[in-house]
Design a protein around this motif. Structure first.
Motif, PDB file in Angstrom:
ATOM      1  N   LEU A  28      21.227 -41.220  28.860  1.00 32.11           N
ATOM      2  CA  LEU A  28      21.100 -42.546  29.484  1.00 32.11           C
ATOM      3  C   LEU A  28      21.745 -43.619  28.625  1.00 32.11           C
ATOM      4  O   LEU A  28      22.433 -44.505  29.134  1.00 32.11           O
ATOM      5  CB  LEU A  28      19.626 -42.885  29.714  1.00 32.11           C
ATOM      6  CG  LEU A  28      18.955 -42.186  30.886  1.00 32.11           C
ATOM      7  CD1 LEU A  28      17.443 -42.399  30.836  1.00 32.11           C
ATOM      8  CD2 LEU A  28      19.526 -42.674  32.208  1.00 32.11           C
ATOM      9  N   ALA A  29      21.520 -43.542  27.322  1.00 33.38           N
ATOM     10  CA  ALA A  29      22.107 -44.519  26.401  1.00 33.38           C
ATOM     11  C   ALA A  29      23.632 -44.468  26.430  1.00 33.38           C
ATOM     12  O   ALA A  29      24.300 -45.467  26.170  1.00 33.38           O
ATOM     13  CB  ALA A  29      21.594 -44.290  24.984  1.00 33.38           C
ATOM     14  N   LEU A  44       5.896 -35.531  33.950  1.00 41.05           N
ATOM     15  CA  LEU A  44       7.098 -35.943  34.676  1.00 41.05           C
ATOM     16  C   LEU A  44       7.048 -37.434  34.994  1.00 41.05           C
ATOM     17  O   LEU A  44       8.022 -38.158  34.780  1.00 41.05           O
ATOM     18  CB  LEU A  44       7.244 -35.123  35.955  1.00 41.05           C
ATOM     19  CG  LEU A  44       8.521 -35.327  36.757  1.00 41.05           C
ATOM     20  CD1 LEU A  44       9.745 -34.897  35.967  1.00 41.05           C
ATOM     21  CD2 LEU A  44       8.445 -34.563  38.062  1.00 41.05           C
ATOM     22  N   ALA A  45       5.906 -37.907  35.465  1.00 33.32           N
ATOM     23  CA  ALA A  45       5.752 -39.328  35.782  1.00 33.32           C
ATOM     24  C   ALA A  45       5.881 -40.193  34.531  1.00 33.32           C
ATOM     25  O   ALA A  45       6.533 -41.246  34.556  1.00 33.32           O
ATOM     26  CB  ALA A  45       4.407 -39.572  36.464  1.00 33.32           C
ATOM     27  N   ALA A  46       5.285 -39.751  33.432  1.00 32.04           N
ATOM     28  CA  ALA A  46       5.371 -40.513  32.176  1.00 32.04           C
ATOM     29  C   ALA A  46       6.808 -40.558  31.670  1.00 32.04           C
ATOM     30  O   ALA A  46       7.291 -41.609  31.227  1.00 32.04           O
ATOM     31  CB  ALA A  46       4.455 -39.897  31.120  1.00 32.04           C
ATOM     32  N   ALA A  53      12.789 -47.365  31.907  1.00 31.22           N
ATOM     33  CA  ALA A  53      12.789 -48.564  31.065  1.00 31.22           C
ATOM     34  C   ALA A  53      14.084 -48.675  30.274  1.00 31.22           C
ATOM     35  O   ALA A  53      14.534 -49.772  29.934  1.00 31.22           O
ATOM     36  CB  ALA A  53      11.588 -48.553  30.122  1.00 31.22           C
ATOM     37  N   ILE A  54      14.710 -47.540  29.990  1.00 32.94           N
ATOM     38  CA  ILE A  54      15.974 -47.524  29.250  1.00 32.94           C
ATOM     39  C   ILE A  54      17.117 -47.970  30.150  1.00 32.94           C
ATOM     40  O   ILE A  54      17.956 -48.782  29.765  1.00 32.94           O
ATOM     41  CB  ILE A  54      16.263 -46.120  28.686  1.00 32.94           C
ATOM     42  CG1 ILE A  54      15.212 -45.749  27.641  1.00 32.94           C
ATOM     43  CG2 ILE A  54      17.677 -46.043  28.087  1.00 32.94           C
ATOM     44  CD1 ILE A  54      15.267 -44.301  27.196  1.00 32.94           C
ATOM     45  N   VAL A  59      17.684 -42.762  36.904  1.00 33.92           N
ATOM     46  CA  VAL A  59      16.898 -41.557  36.648  1.00 33.92           C
ATOM     47  C   VAL A  59      16.387 -40.961  37.954  1.00 33.92           C
ATOM     48  O   VAL A  59      15.872 -41.674  38.815  1.00 33.92           O
ATOM     49  CB  VAL A  59      15.688 -41.872  35.735  1.00 33.92           C
ATOM     50  CG1 VAL A  59      14.845 -40.635  35.495  1.00 33.92           C
ATOM     51  CG2 VAL A  59      16.154 -42.470  34.429  1.00 33.92           C
ATOM     52  N   LEU A  60      16.540 -39.652  38.091  1.00 39.75           N
ATOM     53  CA  LEU A  60      15.919 -38.890  39.163  1.00 39.75           C
ATOM     54  C   LEU A  60      14.975 -37.910  38.486  1.00 39.75           C
ATOM     55  O   LEU A  60      15.404 -37.116  37.645  1.00 39.75           O
ATOM     56  CB  LEU A  60      16.965 -38.130  39.979  1.00 39.75           C
ATOM     57  CG  LEU A  60      16.418 -37.108  40.983  1.00 39.75           C
ATOM     58  CD1 LEU A  60      15.696 -37.826  42.125  1.00 39.75           C
ATOM     59  CD2 LEU A  60      17.523 -36.231  41.512  1.00 39.75           C
TER      60      LEU A  60
END
Length: 81
Positions: A28-29, A44-46, A53-54, A59-60
């Motif tokens: 992601l970065a 998975l949710a966490a 937030a990144i 995100v999927l």
């Protein structure tokens, strides 16, 4: 570091913890869109919350047991769309 991953799609199995989650953060970065999967819905949710937030919208996160061929095909179809 620029790995030239901007606008690429990366798939990380086991992306809810450990090396998988760390890999998803790095991708992601670097500008990639990242699809993660894992078997535990709470983790998975966490992980999804942390990764969103990144880079919001990149995100999927899908529940998937990679030992189940049908689940893997479903995950792959979601990533392809």
């Amino acid at each position: 570091m620029d790995l030239g991953l901007a606008d690429s799609v990366a798939v990380v199995t086991g992306g809810t913890s450990g090396i998988g989650l760390a890999t998803a953060r790095l991708l992601l970065a670097e500008g990639a869109q990242v699809a993660i999967c894992g078997r535990n819905a709470e983790r998975l949710a966490a992980a999804e919350t942390e990764l969103e937030a990144i880079r919001p919208g990149a995100v999927l996160a899908t529940s998937c047991d990679v030992l189940d061929a049908n689940a893997v095909q479903t995950f792959a179809a979601k990533v392809a769309h």
